[in-house]
Design a protein around this motif. Structure first.
Motif, short mmCIF file in Angstrom:
data_model
loop_
_atom_site.label_atom_id
_atom_site.label_comp_id
_atom_site.label_asym_id
_atom_site.label_seq_id
_atom_site.Cartn_x
_atom_site.Cartn_y
_atom_site.Cartn_z
N GLN A 1 10.19 -6.77 6.90
CA GLN A 1 9.68 -5.59 7.60
C GLN A 1 10.06 -4.32 6.84
O GLN A 1 9.26 -3.38 6.74
CB GLN A 1 10.23 -5.54 9.03
N SER A 2 11.26 -4.29 6.28
CA SER A 2 11.71 -3.13 5.51
C SER A 2 10.86 -2.94 4.27
O SER A 2 10.47 -1.82 3.92
CB SER A 2 13.18 -3.27 5.14
N GLU B 1 7.46 -1.59 5.34
CA GLU B 1 7.46 -0.19 5.77
C GLU B 1 7.70 0.77 4.61
O GLU B 1 7.17 1.88 4.59
CB GLU B 1 8.54 0.03 6.85
N ASN B 2 8.50 0.35 3.62
CA ASN B 2 8.93 1.28 2.57
C ASN B 2 8.22 1.09 1.24
O ASN B 2 8.56 1.74 0.25
CB ASN B 2 10.45 1.15 2.36
N ASN C 1 0.67 -0.24 6.52
CA ASN C 1 1.99 0.36 6.35
C ASN C 1 1.84 1.87 6.12
O ASN C 1 0.73 2.38 5.89
CB ASN C 1 2.75 -0.31 5.20
#
Length: 485
Positions: free
Chosen positions: A16-17, A20-21, A39
């Protein structure tokens, strides 16, 4: 093929990180084009403040995304045929109506029966690359047009040579044409060579640029940026001896670090302006990625220097063509005009640049003088004859001094050369028609006679003094049209 579970239905915290990034856009859409998930990077590329705004707008499903509406159907057809799609480029509308270019890498997700469920993939903003490529293509087209204009000018010059070769007042035209042709061909050659370098570097560098830069860590990216900056700021004018010395020093440093191809990398570093590689750079060259980064910086440096070479060559060619057009322009009405004598002298010097640049020191001593009423074309030709004679007397090696000054009612032009001089017995006869000391076939003795007639037509004066190593022609021209006695 692959999982049929959308990204939104699961995934651990690490995934998930990453989602998102990520710096590239990541998406899933249903077959109708509705975004199932996206995203923040994708929302930013499309100009939305948040993923929620993008999902609410659904520009893809509402046919508001692609500038070319048929591009969406092409995407679907290719995905149905291939299941995967790499670097599919499209021009799209951002939220505010502006345009940008994107590159999509996608795949089809199917169920166990092979039915298409949804699409997922990555999106990268490649607008900068498209702008750079468009500018390069526009520059190349502009250069090709200038080449055609220069070649047309050269053709006209060669045609003029055939038409004027028999006139004594243009006796030096044959040599002049050769020199001007050389002066035009030199920047043409530089332009052609630089275009070839630009094309080669474009083919090698631009496709790799987004991929390589995206993969760089911050320290490596800083070294890449520093190399690019140094190559633009350095202007090395090394002699062959100095370059060999630096090359040996750099090769020794590379060899001590166990880096192969020391000869090639030493040449590359010198081209980049790196004469004493820092330890960090030597460490960088020990990895394949580091070598790729240095080579990419080298290719970009070659692009920048080729552009500078082209600009310099165009300026030189434009100056020669302007001088040629100025010289060739005839005053058909034979009327006096107000003109600056210095401009005519500079035109002749530009046309004789090929003869002057290898062994003649040109010294200009121009005082501020007013324009004078004159037959400008004829004055340019007398200047050509005197400068041409001076070059012959010096055998194109020596010092040519040109003085322009005002003394009372006359403007004086002095042309002084360091040649062999005119013998005292010959000096009184140099203005006689058909008198010449040149070998047969090199002159018929009319050049200085025509110069004297031109000066008489201007109600001017011409004086000559000569000794070995210093011959001076002094021409005095009235500053106004009043009769002078």
């Amino acid at each position: 093929m692959g999982s049929t579970t959308p990204l939104t239905n699961g995934g651990d915290l690490n995934f998930q990180s990453i989602f998102e990034n990520a710096v590239v856009g990541i998406f899933q859409t249903d077959l109708a084009g509705n975004y199932l998930c996206a995203n923040p990077a994708l929302a930013h590329i499309y100009g939305y403040d948040s993923v929620a705004d993008l999902l609410a707008a659904q520009p893809n499903a509402h046919a508001r995304l692609y500038v070319d509406p048929e591009q969406r159907q092409r995407f679907i057809d290719l995905m149905a045929q291939q299941d995967t799609l790499t670097n599919f480029e499209s021009e799209i509308y951002r939220r505010d109506g502006s345009r940008c270019w994107i590159s999509e890498t996608c795949r089809v997700v199917r169920d166990t029966n092979g039915q298409m469920l949804y699409f997922e993939g990555f999106v990268q903003d490649v607008t900068a690359q498209h702008i750079a490529l468009a500018r390069l293509q526009a520059a190349e087209q502009d250069l090709q047009q200038k080449n055609q204009e220069l070649e047309a000018t050269l053709h006209q010059l060669q045609k003029a040579q055939q038409e004027l070769i028999h006139a004594e007042k243009m006796a030096a035209l044959g040599q002049l044409v050769a020199g001007v042709a050389h002066e035009i061909n030199t920047p043409l050659g530089a332009i052609r060579s630089s275009i070839e370098t630009i094309n080669l570097c474009t083919e090698r560098s631009l496709p790799l640029l987004p991929t390589v830069v995206r993969q760089l860590s911050d320290p490596v990216f800083e070294q890449f940026a520093a190399l690019c900056g140094q190559s633009r700021s350095e202007s090395l004018a090394l002699s062959s001896r100095e370059r060999r010395q630096y090359k040996r020093q750099i090769m020794a440093q590379l060899d001590a670090q166990g880096i192969s191809n020391t000869d090639g990398w030493a040449e590359t570093l010198i081209d980049l302006g790196v004469l004493s590689p820092a330890p960090e750079l030597l460490t960088l060259l020990q990895t394949p990625q580091g070598q790729q980064v240095v080579e990419l910086a080298h290719q970009l440096a070659l692009l920048d220097r080729s552009t500078h070479t082209i600009t310099t060559a165009i300026e030189r060619a434009a100056k020669v063509v302007f001088a040629l057009k100025t010289y060739a322009r005839m005053n058909q009405n034979s009327e006096k005009v107000s003109a600056q004598v210095v401009n005519g002298i500079e035109t002749v010097l530009t046309l004789y640049h090929n003869k002057l640049k290898h062994g003649v020191e040109v010294v200009r001593r121009y005082e501020p003088v007013p324009p004078i009423p004159c037959y400008a074309d004829e004055l340019r030709r007398y200047g050509q004859t005197l400068i041409h004679n001076a070059l012959q007397a010096m055998e194109e090696r020596g010092r040519l001094e040109i003085v322009v000054r005002q003394a009372q009612s006359h403007l004086w032009v002095e042309i002084i050369d360091s040649g062999c001089g005119i013998p005292a017995a010959v000096l009184p006869r140099i203005f006689e028609p058909f008198f010449t000391t040149k070998p047969a076939g090199e002159g018929n003795g009319l050049g200085l006679d025509i110069v004297r007639q031109m000066i008489d037509k201007h109600q001017g004066k011409i004086e000559v003094t000569s000794r070995p190593g210093c011959t001076q022609f002094r021409v005095g021209l009235p500053i106004d049209d009043a009769p002078h006695v």
